[in-house]
Write a protein that holds these residues in place. Sequence first.
Motif, mmCIF file in Angstrom:
data_model
loop_
_atom_site.group_PDB
_atom_site.id
_atom_site.type_symbol
_atom_site.label_atom_id
_atom_site.label_comp_id
_atom_site.label_asym_id
_atom_site.label_seq_id
_atom_site.Cartn_x
_atom_site.Cartn_y
_atom_site.Cartn_z
ATOM 1 N N GLU A 160 2.523 1.729 -1.067
ATOM 2 C CA GLU A 160 1.530 2.809 -0.914
ATOM 3 C C GLU A 160 0.449 2.685 -1.972
ATOM 4 O O GLU A 160 -0.736 2.855 -1.680
ATOM 5 N N ARG A 161 0.850 2.409 -3.223
ATOM 6 C CA ARG A 161 -0.141 2.256 -4.303
ATOM 7 C C ARG A 161 -1.058 1.064 -4.029
ATOM 8 O O ARG A 161 -2.265 1.141 -4.248
ATOM 9 N N ILE A 162 -0.496 -0.032 -3.535
ATOM 10 C CA ILE A 162 -1.304 -1.223 -3.232
ATOM 11 C C ILE A 162 -2.303 -0.917 -2.121
ATOM 12 O O ILE A 162 -3.465 -1.333 -2.183
ATOM 13 N N PHE A 163 -1.881 -0.159 -1.109
ATOM 14 C CA PHE A 163 -2.799 0.178 -0.017
ATOM 15 C C PHE A 163 -3.944 1.070 -0.493
ATOM 16 O O PHE A 163 -4.994 1.112 0.136
ATOM 17 N N ARG A 164 -3.753 1.787 -1.587
ATOM 18 C CA ARG A 164 -4.835 2.626 -2.119
ATOM 19 C C ARG A 164 -5.728 1.866 -3.094
ATOM 20 O O ARG A 164 -6.747 2.380 -3.541
ATOM 21 N N SER A 165 -5.342 0.630 -3.445
ATOM 22 C CA SER A 165 -6.123 -0.193 -4.373
ATOM 23 C C SER A 165 -7.254 -0.888 -3.607
ATOM 24 O O SER A 165 -7.258 -0.904 -2.377
ATOM 25 N N PRO A 166 -8.227 -1.472 -4.317
ATOM 26 C CA PRO A 166 -9.308 -2.188 -3.629
ATOM 27 C C PRO A 166 -8.801 -3.270 -2.674
ATOM 28 O O PRO A 166 -9.336 -3.443 -1.581
ATOM 29 N N SER A 167 -7.743 -3.978 -3.058
ATOM 30 C CA SER A 167 -7.190 -5.008 -2.167
ATOM 31 C C SER A 167 -6.639 -4.384 -0.898
ATOM 32 O O SER A 167 -6.847 -4.887 0.201
ATOM 33 N N GLY A 168 -5.926 -3.280 -1.038
ATOM 34 C CA GLY A 168 -5.332 -2.616 0.117
ATOM 35 C C GLY A 168 -6.355 -1.992 1.036
ATOM 36 O O GLY A 168 -6.160 -1.927 2.253
ATOM 37 N N LEU A 169 -7.475 -1.540 0.458
ATOM 38 C CA LEU A 169 -8.509 -0.892 1.263
ATOM 39 C C LEU A 169 -9.291 -1.878 2.127
ATOM 40 O O LEU A 169 -10.096 -1.470 2.954
ATOM 41 N N MET A 170 -9.025 -3.181 1.933
ATOM 42 C CA MET A 170 -9.656 -4.174 2.815
ATOM 43 C C MET A 170 -9.220 -3.947 4.259
ATOM 44 O O MET A 170 -9.945 -4.266 5.186
ATOM 45 N N LEU A 171 -8.019 -3.420 4.447
ATOM 46 C CA LEU A 171 -7.552 -3.042 5.783
ATOM 47 C C LEU A 171 -7.951 -1.599 6.024
ATOM 48 O O LEU A 171 -7.628 -0.729 5.217
ATOM 49 N N GLY A 172 -8.664 -1.337 7.103
ATOM 50 C CA GLY A 172 -9.070 0.032 7.414
ATOM 51 C C GLY A 172 -7.862 0.917 7.683
ATOM 52 O O GLY A 172 -6.754 0.439 7.931
ATOM 53 N N ASP A 173 -8.068 2.230 7.638
ATOM 54 C CA ASP A 173 -6.986 3.200 7.829
ATOM 55 C C ASP A 173 -6.179 2.945 9.097
ATOM 56 O O ASP A 173 -4.961 3.053 9.104
ATOM 57 N N GLU A 174 -6.882 2.612 10.181
ATOM 58 C CA GLU A 174 -6.188 2.444 11.464
ATOM 59 C C GLU A 174 -5.303 1.201 11.485
ATOM 60 O O GLU A 174 -4.483 1.029 12.376
#
Length: 199
Positions: free
Chosen positions: A150-164
């Motif tokens: 969850e923390r990784i998905f909130r990081s700049p790297s994780g945000l490369m994948l859109g929410d959907e």
Amino acid sequence: VKRDKWYRLRERQIELLPKYERPVTSETPEDELREHEQFIYQLARLGATLGYKVWVGKNEQNKAAPLQNLSVRRLEIPGLTDKFISNNRIDQIDLIWLDPDQGRYAAFEIENSTGVVPGIQRLANLVGKLEHIKIPTYVVIPDKFRGRTERIFRSPSGLMLGDEHRRVIVYSKLLHHMDLLQRGLIRPQDLLNSISERV
């Protein structure tokens, strides 16, 4: 027998026994796979059951013949050149379900000990180039990695994948639902929606 304990016969000893005395083995292809590869194998079989062609990542194909046997020989995705697929490591995504005739795809990264970030980057490369298709992506992780992921998905790297595109499946849910599937208590087409969570 020593102290009432039976010791297993060595392989060479087994070969010396008459055929009718040899132990019966019922190994299936996935029995020889490590944990990471077993999850890929089970999800690949599910994809095939649902009518998809299956691509297993290059690295995994090189490690295990059962995975190589399930996979198409060449990753072809309309709109992506071979060079783009190779340069952006899309051919290293652990598993891709392909149905180009219907424009249906799904992509999976299965993590166990390696970091989640490289897998997210590969998934982002795929969905970023094919935004018009809306490819669902799944990161399959051990239960204990849930908070870290969850923390990784909130990081700049994780945000490369859109929410959907940010869906997580934990091992325990996948195993439980695969068992339900084998017992005929859940339909194959319902499995992913039952176990995946958006993050």
